[in-house]
Design a protein around this motif. Structure first.
Motif, PDB file in Angstrom:
ATOM      1  N   MET A  17       0.816  -1.225   0.000  1.00  0.00           N
ATOM      2  CA  MET A  17       0.000   0.000   0.000  1.00  0.00           C
ATOM      3  C   MET A  17       0.845   1.268   0.000  1.00  0.00           C
ATOM      4  N   ALA A  18       2.059   1.179   0.549  1.00  0.00           N
ATOM      5  CA  ALA A  18       2.873   2.390   0.688  1.00  0.00           C
ATOM      6  C   ALA A  18       3.175   3.032  -0.659  1.00  0.00           C
ATOM      7  N   TRP A  19       3.302   2.200  -1.711  1.00  0.00           N
ATOM      8  CA  TRP A  19       3.689   2.721  -3.020  1.00  0.00           C
ATOM      9  C   TRP A  19       2.528   3.377  -3.762  1.00  0.00           C
ATOM     10  N   VAL A  20       1.296   3.232  -3.228  1.00  0.00           N
ATOM     11  CA  VAL A  20       0.123   3.809  -3.898  1.00  0.00           C
ATOM     12  C   VAL A  20       0.231   5.326  -3.976  1.00  0.00           C
ATOM     13  N   VAL A  21       0.632   5.958  -2.870  1.00  0.00           N
ATOM     14  CA  VAL A  21       0.761   7.416  -2.833  1.00  0.00           C
ATOM     15  C   VAL A  21       1.803   7.875  -3.849  1.00  0.00           C
ATOM     16  N   VAL A  22       2.938   7.182  -3.856  1.00  0.00           N
ATOM     17  CA  VAL A  22       4.025   7.578  -4.756  1.00  0.00           C
ATOM     18  C   VAL A  22       3.576   7.494  -6.218  1.00  0.00           C
ATOM     19  N   ILE A  23       2.928   6.384  -6.583  1.00  0.00           N
ATOM     20  CA  ILE A  23       2.492   6.205  -7.972  1.00  0.00           C
ATOM     21  C   ILE A  23       1.428   7.235  -8.339  1.00  0.00           C
ATOM     22  N   ALA A  24       0.457   7.479  -7.425  1.00  0.00           N
ATOM     23  CA  ALA A  24      -0.611   8.442  -7.706  1.00  0.00           C
ATOM     24  C   ALA A  24      -0.055   9.838  -7.920  1.00  0.00           C
ATOM     25  N   VAL A  25       0.909  10.236  -7.095  1.00  0.00           N
ATOM     26  CA  VAL A  25       1.515  11.560  -7.235  1.00  0.00           C
ATOM     27  C   VAL A  25       2.356  11.630  -8.509  1.00  0.00           C
ATOM     28  N   LEU A  26       3.035  10.545  -8.853  1.00  0.00           N
ATOM     29  CA  LEU A  26       3.798  10.510 -10.100  1.00  0.00           C
ATOM     30  C   LEU A  26       2.880  10.656 -11.315  1.00  0.00           C
ATOM     31  N   VAL A  27       1.707  10.019 -11.257  1.00  0.00           N
ATOM     32  CA  VAL A  27       0.726  10.155 -12.336  1.00  0.00           C
ATOM     33  C   VAL A  27       0.282  11.610 -12.458  1.00  0.00           C
ATOM     34  N   LEU A  28      -0.007  12.245 -11.297  1.00  0.00           N
ATOM     35  CA  LEU A  28      -0.406  13.650 -11.291  1.00  0.00           C
ATOM     36  C   LEU A  28       0.686  14.527 -11.892  1.00  0.00           C
ATOM     37  N   THR A  29       1.929  14.286 -11.470  1.00  0.00           N
ATOM     38  CA  THR A  29       3.053  15.080 -11.966  1.00  0.00           C
ATOM     39  C   THR A  29       3.258  14.877 -13.465  1.00  0.00           C
ATOM     40  N   PHE A  30       3.219  13.609 -13.902  1.00  0.00           N
ATOM     41  CA  PHE A  30       3.440  13.285 -15.316  1.00  0.00           C
ATOM     42  C   PHE A  30       2.378  13.924 -16.204  1.00  0.00           C
ATOM     43  N   LEU A  31       1.103  13.802 -15.813  1.00  0.00           N
ATOM     44  CA  LEU A  31       0.032  14.385 -16.614  1.00  0.00           C
ATOM     45  C   LEU A  31       0.141  15.911 -16.656  1.00  0.00           C
ATOM     46  N   SER A  32       0.516  16.499 -15.528  1.00  0.00           N
ATOM     47  CA  SER A  32       0.653  17.953 -15.477  1.00  0.00           C
ATOM     48  C   SER A  32       1.785  18.437 -16.373  1.00  0.00           C
ATOM     49  N   LEU A  33       2.904  17.704 -16.353  1.00  0.00           N
ATOM     50  CA  LEU A  33       4.029  18.080 -17.204  1.00  0.00           C
ATOM     51  C   LEU A  33       3.694  17.926 -18.682  1.00  0.00           C
TER      52      LEU A  33
END
Length: 436
Positions: free
Chosen positions: A1-17
Motif C-alpha cells: 500500500m505504501a507505493w500507492v501514494v508515490v504512484i498516484a503523485v507521479l501520475v499527477l506530476t506526469f500528466l501535469s508536465l
C-alpha cells in the motif's frame, strides 16, 4: 500500500508536465490511487467526491475573497498601487520583483485577500514586464513566496489559521503546544524560503527573457487591462476601512468566510461600491476565483482517496519503521513523505491534520522535542504547496501572469517554485528538527 501514494503523485506530476488540465490530472490520479488500492472506478470516484467537502469552507472563502478583491478593485485603489509601481520602478527590474514579493506578503496577514489580488494587480503590469524583459518565472516565484512564507512564519491572518491547525493536530495526538511556539519552530524553515527567493531574484531569473506568445495555452492577442490615472479620494478611504474591518473580524472569530463577508458588506454599507453593483461584483469574483476554488475541492477529494484507503498511513509506517532511533534519517524521510503527500493534496492547510496524526507518534517514539516535532509537521505540510499543480500558491500566480497567454502553469510557475522553495524547506526544516 505504501507505493500507492508515490504512484498516484507521479501520475499527477506526469500528466501535469504533459500539459493535461490540472482538474483532469487530479481526477485521473485519484482514480489511479483507488484502483491500486483495490477499488473499482466508480467507488474511487465516489470516495473522491465524498472528500471534496473537506475543502468546501476554503473554496467558499476563496469565492467571497474574490468578490471582495473585485469590490476593492472597483474603487480604483489597486490602480493607484499599479501606477505607483509603474512610476517608481520602471527600469528597476530587481526592485520591482522584490516589491511584488512584499505586496504579496501583505495579502496573508495585513490585507487577508490571499490570492484574490493577483488577477487584479498583475495583468496591468504585463506590458511593462515585456518592455523590461522581466523573466515571469521570477515574478511567479516572488508571488508564491508572498502567498506562502508569511503564513508559515507569522501567526496572524492566514498564518493564524495555519498555526492553529498545527496546534489542534498536535494536541489531538497528545502533544500540548501554543501558536507562539509553533511560530518559533517555523522561523528556521521559513527562513529557507527567504534564501530561495533571493536566489531566484538575484541569480536564477535575473537575466532578460522574452515572454513567449501562446505559452500558456491562450491566444497571444488576448486583451489585458491597462492602468488608468486615478487619484486618492473618499471611496479609497472607505475601502481601507472595509479592509481593516475584514481583517479584524477574521482575527477575532478566526473564520475566513466571516472576514470576507464582513469586508463585502462594509464595501456596500459604506457605499464604497454602489449596491446595484452587487450582482456584478459577485459574478466577477466567481469568474476570477471559481476555477481555483474547484481545483481545491477536487484536490481535497484526491487527498481523501489517499487517506481513506490507508495509503498515506502505510507510506509513513513503511518509510519510518526501519529507521530505529536515527533522528537524522527519520527527519529527512518524514520531510520527503510530506513533500509527496502535499504535492498530491495541493494544500498545506489540508495536509497538516493528516501529517500531524501520523507524525506525532513517530516523533515521540524517536525522542524529538515538542518544538522539533512542530517544525517537522509544519515543514512537511508546507512542502509541496509551492510546486503543486493543484496549489493555490501556484494557481494564483498563474492566474495573473497568464492573462495574456504567455505564461505556462507547470513550466513557468510550478517547476520554478518547486526548485526554489521545496529544496530550501527540506534543508532548513531538517536543521530545525536537529537543533530545536
Amino acid at each position: 500500500m505504501a507505493w500507492v501514494v508515490v504512484i498516484a503523485v507521479l501520475v499527477l506530476t506526469f500528466l501535469s508536465l504533459l500539459r493535461v488540465n490540472v482538474i483532469i490530472s487530479i481526477i485521473m490520479s485519484a482514480i489511479t490511487a483507488g484502483l491500486l488500492s483495490g477499488l473499482n472506478v466508480i467507488d474511487s470516484i465516489e470516495l473522491m467526491v465524498n472528500g471534496m467537502g473537506d475543502q468546501a469552507k476554503t473554496a467558499l472563502s476563496y469565492i467571497l475573497l474574490g468578490a471582495f478583491a473585485v469590490a476593492i478593485s472597483y474603487t480604483g485603489i489597486t490602480t493607484i498601487l499599479v501606477n505607483f509601481i509603474i512610476r517608481v520602478l520602471t527600469g528597476k527590474k530587481t526592485m520591482m520583483v522584490l516589491a511584488i514579493a512584499g505586496i504579496a506578503s501583505l495579502s496573508q496577514n495585513l490585507v487577508p485577500v490571499h490570492i484574490a489580488f493577483v488577477p487584479i494587480l498583475i495583468p496591468p503590469l504585463l506590458k511593462l514586464f515585456d518592455e523590461m524583459k522581466v523573466d515571469r518565472r521570477g515574478v511567479a516565484t516572488a508571488l508564491a513566496f508572498g502567498l506562502k512564507a508569511p503564513y508559515v512564519m507569522i501567526p496572524y491572518g492566514f498564518g493564524l489559521l495555519f498555526h492553529e491547525t498545527m496546534v489542534e493536530g498536535m494536541t489531538e495526538n497528545g502533544v500540548n503546544i501554543t501558536t507562539s511556539e509553533t511560530a518559533l519552530a517555523m522561523l528556521i524553515p521559513g527562513s529557507g524560503m527567504v534564501v530561495g527567493l533571493l536566489i531566484a531574484i538575484f541569480i536564477t531569473y535575473r537575466k532578460d527573457r522574452e515572454a513567449i506568445p501562446g505559452a500558456g495555452g491562450s491566444e497571444s492577442n488576448v486583451a489585458v487591462p491597462q492602468a488608468e490615472n486615478v487619484t486618492f479620494n473618499r471611496k479609497h478611504g472607505l475601502t481601507l476601512v472595509a479592509i481593516v474591518g475584514a481583517l479584524a473580524v477574521q482575527i477575532v472569530v478566526k473564520n475566513l468566510v466571516a472576514g470576507a463577508l464582513t469586508g463585502l458588506i462594509l464595501m456596500f454599507v459604506l457605499v464604497a461600491v454602489p449596491f446595484r453593483k452587487g450582482e456584478q461584483v459577485m459574478a466577477d469574483g466567481i469568474a476570477m476565483m471559481g476555477q481555483i476554488a474547484f481545483v481545491m475541492l477536487v484536490a481535497a477529494g484526491f487527498g481523501n482517496v489517499l487517506t481513506e484507503t490507508g495509503a498515506v498511513d502505510a507510506l509513513v509506517k513503511a518509510t519510518s519503521g526501519f529507521l530505529d532511533d536515527n533522528q537524522a534519517l527519520i527527519a529527512i524521510i518524514l520531510l520527503l513523505v510530506g513533500l509527496i503527500v502535499t504535492i498530491g493534496i495541493g494544500s498545506s492547510f489540508g495536509t497538516i491534520p493528516v501529517i500531524a496524526a501520523l507524525y506525532v507518534p513517530i516523533c515521540l517514539a524517536a525522542g524529538f522535542s515538542t518544538m522539533a516535532t512542530a517544525a517537522l509537521i509544519g515543514t512537511a505540510g508546507a512542502l509541496g504547496d509551492a510546486g503543486s499543480p493543484a496549489s493555490d500558491s501556484t494557481l494564483g500566480p498563474t492566474s495573473g501572469l497568464n492573462a495574456d497567454g504567455k505564461h505556462h502553469h507547470i513550466w513557468d510557475t510550478c517547476v520554478p517554485t518547486f526548485i526554489h522553495f521545496n529544496i530550501p524547506l527540506i534543508l532548513f526544516g531538517w536543521v530545525a528538527a536537529m537543533v530545536l
